[in-house]
Scaffold this motif. Structure first.
Motif, PDB file in Angstrom:
ATOM      1  N   GLU A  28       0.836  -1.201   0.000  1.00 41.81           N
ATOM      2  CA  GLU A  28       0.000   0.000   0.000  1.00 41.81           C
ATOM      3  C   GLU A  28       0.877   1.260   0.000  1.00 41.81           C
ATOM      4  OE1 GLU A  28      -3.632   1.598  -0.587  1.00 41.81           O
ATOM      5  OE2 GLU A  28      -3.189  -0.523  -0.479  1.00 41.81           O
ATOM      6  N   LEU A  29       1.952   1.257   0.791  1.00 35.25           N
ATOM      7  CA  LEU A  29       2.895   2.378   0.790  1.00 35.25           C
ATOM      8  C   LEU A  29       3.509   2.556  -0.596  1.00 35.25           C
ATOM      9  CD1 LEU A  29       4.853   1.914   4.151  1.00 35.25           C
ATOM     10  CD2 LEU A  29       3.443   3.878   3.497  1.00 35.25           C
ATOM     11  N   ALA A  30       3.908   1.451  -1.205  1.00 30.40           N
ATOM     12  CA  ALA A  30       4.516   1.507  -2.536  1.00 30.40           C
ATOM     13  C   ALA A  30       3.531   2.082  -3.559  1.00 30.40           C
ATOM     14  CB  ALA A  30       4.995   0.122  -2.957  1.00 30.40           C
ATOM     15  N   LYS A  31       2.275   1.669  -3.481  1.00 30.72           N
ATOM     16  CA  LYS A  31       1.251   2.187  -4.394  1.00 30.72           C
ATOM     17  C   LYS A  31       1.030   3.678  -4.168  1.00 30.72           C
ATOM     18  CE  LYS A  31      -1.507  -2.008  -4.891  1.00 30.72           C
ATOM     19  NZ  LYS A  31      -2.776  -2.655  -4.517  1.00 30.72           N
ATOM     20  N   ASN A  32       0.868   4.050  -2.905  1.00 31.11           N
ATOM     21  CA  ASN A  32       0.523   5.434  -2.564  1.00 31.11           C
ATOM     22  C   ASN A  32       1.659   6.426  -2.798  1.00 31.11           C
ATOM     23  OD1 ASN A  32      -2.019   4.598  -1.809  1.00 31.11           O
ATOM     24  ND2 ASN A  32      -1.525   4.477   0.368  1.00 31.11           N
ATOM     25  N   ASN A  33       2.879   5.946  -2.892  1.00 29.53           N
ATOM     26  CA  ASN A  33       4.023   6.843  -3.058  1.00 29.53           C
ATOM     27  C   ASN A  33       4.659   6.753  -4.439  1.00 29.53           C
ATOM     28  OD1 ASN A  33       4.568   8.274  -0.386  1.00 29.53           O
ATOM     29  ND2 ASN A  33       4.103   6.176   0.231  1.00 29.53           N
ATOM     30  N   GLY A  34       3.974   6.124  -5.380  1.00 28.25           N
ATOM     31  CA  GLY A  34       4.424   6.091  -6.756  1.00 28.25           C
ATOM     32  C   GLY A  34       5.544   5.105  -7.055  1.00 28.25           C
ATOM     33  N   CYS A  35       5.912   4.284  -6.095  1.00 28.66           N
ATOM     34  CA  CYS A  35       7.024   3.344  -6.287  1.00 28.66           C
ATOM     35  C   CYS A  35       6.740   2.367  -7.427  1.00 28.66           C
ATOM     36  CB  CYS A  35       7.299   2.566  -5.004  1.00 28.66           C
ATOM     37  SG  CYS A  35       7.619   3.600  -3.565  1.00 28.66           S
ATOM     38  N   LEU A  36       5.488   1.949  -7.532  1.00 30.19           N
ATOM     39  CA  LEU A  36       5.138   0.931  -8.519  1.00 30.19           C
ATOM     40  C   LEU A  36       5.026   1.496  -9.933  1.00 30.19           C
ATOM     41  CD1 LEU A  36       2.613  -1.149  -6.376  1.00 30.19           C
ATOM     42  CD2 LEU A  36       5.078  -1.481  -6.702  1.00 30.19           C
ATOM     43  N   SER A  37       5.209   2.795 -10.073  1.00 24.27           N
ATOM     44  CA  SER A  37       5.287   3.391 -11.406  1.00 24.27           C
ATOM     45  C   SER A  37       6.620   3.060 -12.061  1.00 24.27           C
ATOM     46  CB  SER A  37       5.139   4.912 -11.323  1.00 24.27           C
ATOM     47  OG  SER A  37       3.881   5.257 -10.820  1.00 24.27           O
ATOM     48  N   CYS A  38       7.640   2.858 -11.240  1.00 22.96           N
ATOM     49  CA  CYS A  38       8.992   2.606 -11.752  1.00 22.96           C
ATOM     50  C   CYS A  38       9.540   1.226 -11.416  1.00 22.96           C
ATOM     51  CB  CYS A  38       9.967   3.652 -11.205  1.00 22.96           C
ATOM     52  SG  CYS A  38       9.619   5.327 -11.790  1.00 22.96           S
ATOM     53  N   HIS A  39       8.942   0.545 -10.450  1.00 22.79           N
ATOM     54  CA  HIS A  39       9.456  -0.742  -9.977  1.00 22.79           C
ATOM     55  C   HIS A  39       8.347  -1.787  -9.945  1.00 22.79           C
ATOM     56  CE1 HIS A  39      13.173   1.124  -8.454  1.00 22.79           C
ATOM     57  NE2 HIS A  39      12.408   2.094  -8.011  1.00 22.79           N
ATOM     58  N   SER A  40       8.738  -3.044 -10.095  1.00 21.21           N
ATOM     59  CA  SER A  40       7.826  -4.163  -9.857  1.00 21.21           C
ATOM     60  C   SER A  40       8.603  -5.236  -9.106  1.00 21.21           C
ATOM     61  CB  SER A  40       7.263  -4.723 -11.169  1.00 21.21           C
ATOM     62  OG  SER A  40       8.215  -5.535 -11.823  1.00 21.21           O
ATOM     63  N   ALA A  41       7.924  -6.260  -8.685  1.00 24.17           N
ATOM     64  CA  ALA A  41       8.585  -7.308  -7.898  1.00 24.17           C
ATOM     65  C   ALA A  41       9.620  -8.069  -8.710  1.00 24.17           C
ATOM     66  CB  ALA A  41       7.555  -8.269  -7.324  1.00 24.17           C
ATOM     67  N   LYS A  42       9.296  -8.451  -9.925  1.00 22.19           N
ATOM     68  CA  LYS A  42      10.160  -9.367 -10.674  1.00 22.19           C
ATOM     69  C   LYS A  42      10.709  -8.820 -11.994  1.00 22.19           C
ATOM     70  CE  LYS A  42       9.450 -12.765  -7.745  1.00 22.19           C
ATOM     71  NZ  LYS A  42      10.444 -13.405  -6.962  1.00 22.19           N
ATOM     72  N   GLU A  43      10.161  -7.707 -12.497  1.00 26.10           N
ATOM     73  CA  GLU A  43      10.588  -7.201 -13.804  1.00 26.10           C
ATOM     74  C   GLU A  43      11.021  -5.741 -13.713  1.00 26.10           C
ATOM     75  OE1 GLU A  43       7.741  -7.909 -16.909  1.00 26.10           O
ATOM     76  OE2 GLU A  43       7.224  -9.859 -16.079  1.00 26.10           O
ATOM     77  N   LYS A  44      12.069  -5.409 -14.460  1.00 22.27           N
ATOM     78  CA  LYS A  44      12.538  -4.031 -14.548  1.00 22.27           C
ATOM     79  C   LYS A  44      11.483  -3.214 -15.293  1.00 22.27           C
ATOM     80  CE  LYS A  44      16.298  -1.320 -16.652  1.00 22.27           C
ATOM     81  NZ  LYS A  44      15.969  -0.148 -15.965  1.00 22.27           N
ATOM     82  N   ILE A  45      11.186  -2.042 -14.770  1.00 20.36           N
ATOM     83  CA  ILE A  45      10.316  -1.096 -15.480  1.00 20.36           C
ATOM     84  C   ILE A  45      11.232   0.078 -15.855  1.00 20.36           C
ATOM     85  CG2 ILE A  45       8.251   0.361 -15.344  1.00 20.36           C
ATOM     86  CD1 ILE A  45       7.075  -1.663 -13.380  1.00 20.36           C
ATOM     87  N   VAL A  46      11.202   1.151 -15.070  1.00 22.47           N
ATOM     88  CA  VAL A  46      12.166   2.242 -15.219  1.00 22.47           C
ATOM     89  C   VAL A  46      13.356   1.937 -14.317  1.00 22.47           C
ATOM     90  CG1 VAL A  46      12.572   4.708 -14.866  1.00 22.47           C
ATOM     91  CG2 VAL A  46      10.389   3.930 -15.801  1.00 22.47           C
ATOM     92  N   GLY A  47      13.031   1.573 -13.095  1.00 17.19           N
ATOM     93  CA  GLY A  47      14.051   1.171 -12.137  1.00 17.19           C
ATOM     94  C   GLY A  47      14.121  -0.342 -12.060  1.00 17.19           C
ATOM     95  N   PRO A  48      15.046  -0.839 -11.272  1.00 18.72           N
ATOM     96  CA  PRO A  48      15.215  -2.291 -11.176  1.00 18.72           C
ATOM     97  C   PRO A  48      14.032  -2.975 -10.494  1.00 18.72           C
ATOM     98  CG  PRO A  48      16.480  -1.204  -9.474  1.00 18.72           C
ATOM     99  CD  PRO A  48      15.950  -0.115 -10.369  1.00 18.72           C
ATOM    100  N   ALA A  49      13.872  -4.252 -10.798  1.00 15.58           N
ATOM    101  CA  ALA A  49      12.883  -5.070 -10.090  1.00 15.58           C
ATOM    102  C   ALA A  49      13.317  -5.182  -8.626  1.00 15.58           C
ATOM    103  CB  ALA A  49      12.808  -6.454 -10.713  1.00 15.58           C
ATOM    104  N   TYR A  50      12.371  -5.261  -7.736  1.00 17.84           N
ATOM    105  CA  TYR A  50      12.711  -5.404  -6.316  1.00 17.84           C
ATOM    106  C   TYR A  50      13.517  -6.674  -6.069  1.00 17.84           C
ATOM    107  CZ  TYR A  50       9.447  -1.592  -5.339  1.00 17.84           C
ATOM    108  OH  TYR A  50       8.805  -0.382  -5.295  1.00 17.84           O
ATOM    109  N   SER A  51      13.242  -7.722  -6.828  1.00 21.10           N
ATOM    110  CA  SER A  51      14.014  -8.956  -6.662  1.00 21.10           C
ATOM    111  C   SER A  51      15.479  -8.739  -7.048  1.00 21.10           C
ATOM    112  CB  SER A  51      13.402 -10.093  -7.483  1.00 21.10           C
ATOM    113  OG  SER A  51      13.366  -9.754  -8.853  1.00 21.10           O
ATOM    114  N   ALA A  52      15.746  -7.874  -8.018  1.00 11.45           N
ATOM    115  CA  ALA A  52      17.127  -7.557  -8.399  1.00 11.45           C
ATOM    116  C   ALA A  52      17.812  -6.740  -7.307  1.00 11.45           C
ATOM    117  CB  ALA A  52      17.157  -6.803  -9.726  1.00 11.45           C
ATOM    118  N   VAL A  53      17.057  -5.853  -6.664  1.00  9.81           N
ATOM    119  CA  VAL A  53      17.595  -5.080  -5.547  1.00  9.81           C
ATOM    120  C   VAL A  53      17.970  -6.027  -4.413  1.00  9.81           C
ATOM    121  CG1 VAL A  53      17.109  -3.290  -3.828  1.00  9.81           C
ATOM    122  CG2 VAL A  53      16.301  -3.014  -6.199  1.00  9.81           C
TER     123      VAL A  53
END
Length: 107
Positions: A28-53
């Motif tokens: 919910e924090l990630a959604k509300n703060n725009g994190c999921l616009s650039c990141h996802s759990a398993k795939e790179k979007i703009v930023g790295p996937a969280y699994s890569a981090v």
């Protein structure tokens, strides 16, 4: 007294309570703060996937602190040429929750 503190810490670690992350709250924090616009759990979007981090920092004992810094102040050059913007309006507790959650997302 120190023995009691060590025993308590050991019990918390064994139970998982010391490192429990409320996944629903973190998402919910990630959604509300725009994190999921650039990141996802398993795939790179703009930023790295969280699994890569997670993979990059998994052996770093200061991983959460490093991620907190990147979330709060932004970063550039860690994952390519596109910088991560700072999030100065987020509370320290929310930032820490996100950093701890990211470190739970394994490849």
């Amino acid at each position: 007294m120190r023995t009691l503190s060590l025993l308590t810490a050991g019990l918390l670690l064994a139970s998982g309570a010391a490192h429990a992350v409320d996944e629903a709250a973190a998402i919910e924090l990630a959604k509300n703060n725009g994190c999921l616009s650039c990141h996802s759990a398993k795939e790179k979007i703009v930023g790295p996937a969280y699994s890569a981090v997670h993979e990059k920092y998994k052996d770093d004992k200061d991983a959460v602190a490093s991620l907190v810094q990147s979330i709060q102040y932004g970063s550039k050059g860690k994952w390519g040429r596109i910088p991560m913007p700072p999030h100065p309006g987020m509370s320290p507790a929310d930032i820490k929750t996100l950093a701890e959650w990211v470190m739970t997302i394994k490849p």
